[in-house]
Design a protein around this motif. Structure first.
Motif, PDB file in Angstrom:
ATOM      1  N   LEU A  91      40.807  49.040  44.335  1.00 13.52           N
ATOM      2  CA  LEU A  91      39.751  48.026  44.324  1.00 13.52           C
ATOM      3  C   LEU A  91      38.764  48.017  43.407  1.00 13.52           C
ATOM      4  N   ILE A  92      38.397  48.905  43.439  1.00 17.29           N
ATOM      5  CA  ILE A  92      37.256  49.524  41.966  1.00 17.29           C
ATOM      6  C   ILE A  92      37.772  49.056  40.271  1.00 17.29           C
ATOM      7  N   ILE A 136      37.503  41.939  37.172  1.00 17.58           N
ATOM      8  CA  ILE A 136      37.299  40.862  37.050  1.00 17.58           C
ATOM      9  C   ILE A 136      35.805  41.256  36.421  1.00 17.58           C
ATOM     10  N   LEU A 137      34.782  41.439  36.838  1.00 16.25           N
ATOM     11  CA  LEU A 137      33.901  41.334  35.940  1.00 16.25           C
ATOM     12  C   LEU A 137      33.900  41.880  34.695  1.00 16.25           C
TER      13      LEU A 137
END
Length: 157
Positions: free
Chosen positions: A7-8, A14-15
């Motif tokens: 997830l991280i 994505i960022l």
């Protein structure tokens, strides 16, 4: 633990894919092209450079309080003329020619009064065509050292 790591990493990817939008920065202006025109002396600062900590005073009231003001016209053919002489010292004479020390990146305005007296005035700011003010710096020399520096502020008429 693997799930949190996944997830991280996904969040960072994505960022990282998001890029800021970059718009136009505006029109380009030729360096020093804004000097052409009519300028009136509207303000001045006087700095005593002989003090350990130089002291600056606003002496604009001396120029504002007089009925006659310095008005200088800079022409495209590299000539200038004084249409009105005001109080104080005379840097410009009646007219002559002007040029920059470096046409690409000017830092100094050089005035030649009818092929005799050459005066070099550092620019306080780069005059662009959209600017309404330009400032010139004049250093008075006592002996071989500067004693007083004047920042003359001209407004476009």
């Amino acid at each position: 633990m693997k799930r949190i790591s996944t997830l991280i990493i996904s969040a960072f990817l994505i960022l990282g894919a998001c890029k800021p939008e970059v718009g136009e920065i505006g029109p380009a202006y030729e360096a020093g092209a804004g000097l052409i025109g009519t300028w009136e002396l509207t303000g001045a600062d006087q700095t005593d450079v002989t003090l350990p900590v130089p002291e600056t005073r606003d002496i604009s009231s001396y120029y504002e309080g007089n009925s006659s003001k310095w008005v200088v016209v800079f022409n495209e053919d590299s000539t200038y003329n004084v249409t009105s002489q005001g109080p104080g010292f005379d840097l410009f004479g009646a007219g002559g020619t002007w040029r920059y020390d470096s046409p690409e990146f000017p830092t100094e305005l050089q005035l030649t009064q009818f092929d005799t007296v050459v005066t070099a005035l550092p620019l306080g700011n780069m005059p662009r065509t959209i600017d309404t003010q330009v400032s010139l710096v004049y250093d008075r020399i006592r002996g071989d050292k500067p004693s007083v520096s004047y920042k003359l502020i001209f407004t476009r008429k």
